[in-house]
Design an enzyme around this catalytic site. Structure first.
Site, PDB file in Angstrom:
ATOM      1  CG  ASP A  73      32.898  22.567  24.446  1.00  0.00           C
ATOM      2  OD1 ASP A  73      31.908  23.698  24.606  1.00  0.00           O
ATOM      3  OD2 ASP A  73      33.812  22.652  25.424  1.00  0.00           O
ATOM      4  CG  ASN A 142      41.589  18.717  32.480  1.00  0.00           C
ATOM      5  OD1 ASN A 142      41.015  19.904  32.153  1.00  0.00           O
ATOM      6  ND2 ASN A 142      41.235  17.669  32.022  1.00  0.00           N
ATOM      7  CG  HIS A 144      39.063  20.953  29.534  1.00  0.00           C
ATOM      8  ND1 HIS A 144      38.676  20.063  30.284  1.00  0.00           N
ATOM      9  CD2 HIS A 144      38.259  22.006  29.718  1.00  0.00           C
ATOM     10  CE1 HIS A 144      37.501  20.408  30.781  1.00  0.00           C
ATOM     11  NE2 HIS A 144      37.147  21.831  30.118  1.00  0.00           N
ATOM     12  CD  GLU A 149      39.005  16.485  29.436  1.00  0.00           C
ATOM     13  OE1 GLU A 149      39.630  17.403  29.793  1.00  0.00           O
ATOM     14  OE2 GLU A 149      38.049  16.045  29.846  1.00  0.00           O
TER      15      GLU A 149
END
Ligand code: GLP
Length: 248
Positions: A73, A142, A144, A149
């Site tokens: 990413d 969270n 991810h 996400e």
């Protein structure tokens, strides 16, 4: 309904042990297949892993002459020289110290002059015919993985995503730079790309990851816990230190 698997969970004493185990998995993979394609993450968690890997390559313990390294990413919209890009981070920590050649480093570019959806398409086209042999992941607060996400779908491909407030908060220290814009978007391999990888390793260390690891491993597989999709893959290993495993 897709078949769920019980991921292999390896709990180790501390972050140092996690780094050693992940490096030995990388070495095993490359010894088994010299031209392995490895997807590699950024973040703090793998930093020690890269230090140990650099040593292993420099000592001749493993030969990276045929390996392809692939980014997972990248933030969108940072300048080429910006030290905050994941690409520059990987260059500093791994690529440059082992003199890894550009033609086997598959990058996602962050530069503002680019059209981001087009950059995501270019990268998707580059990687879609050669799934990674091994994908190494960290995990966000969270849940991810990459920048997938919540809510995420298991079929998602490489695309532009908007960063959640949770992620912006968690990554603030690393991405806010005096007088510079904070990236709000990113390009990430999708869960679909990740699940195509032949093997997956997720590494997590520290107490702050304990609750999210519990959710990823114990709660129902769901779009709201992107890392839970790793249970749809038969060859996933979680390497955790004791603190990250403390709620399992
Ligand atoms: C970023 C990256 C993730 C990484 C996560 C956790 O958001 N996109 O790929 O796993 O941070 O980073 P850290 O290892 O610093 O906790």
């Amino acid at each position: 309904m897709q078949l769920e698997h019980q991921p292999e969970i390896v709990v180790l004493q501390d972050p140092e042990a996690v780094a050693h185990f992940v490096v030995s998995e990388i070495i095993k993979q490359v010894k088994l297949k010299a031209n392995s394609v490895l997807t590699i993450p950024t973040g703090k968690t793998p930093e020690r892993t890269y230090e140990l890997l650099v040593e292993a390559v420099q000592n001749g313990e493993v030969n990276f002459d045929k390996v392809t390294l692939r980014m997972l990413d990248e933030y969108a919209c940072l300048e080429r020289k910006d030290s905050r890009t994941f690409q520059n981070h990987l260059r500093r920590k791994l690529i440059d110290p082992i003199n890894f050649p550009n033609d086997r480093f598959q990058t996602i570019d962050s530069w503002p002059e680019d059209d981001f959806p087009e950059e995501a398409r270019r990268f998707e086209n580059l990687i879609k015919r050669t799934p990674s042999d091994l994908t190494i992941l960290g995990i966000g607060q969270n849940a991810h993985i990459g920048f997938n996400e919540p809510p995420a779908r298991p079929t998602d491909r490489t695309r532009v995503v908007q960063l959640s407030d949770d992620t912006l908060r968690a990554n603030k220290k690393d991405i806010s730079k005096h007088g510079k814009r904070t990236p709000e978007f990113a390009i990430t391999q999708g869960i679909g790309n990740i699940l195509e990888s032949k093997r997956i390793i997720l590494m997590a260390t520290g107490k702050s990851k304990a609750d999210i690891i519990r959710q990823a491993v114990r709660e129902a597989v769901s779009a709201h816990i992107p890392a839970s999709y790793l249970r749809l893959h038969p060859k996933t290993i979680f390497f955790l230190d004791r603190a990250a495993a403390s709620q399992l």
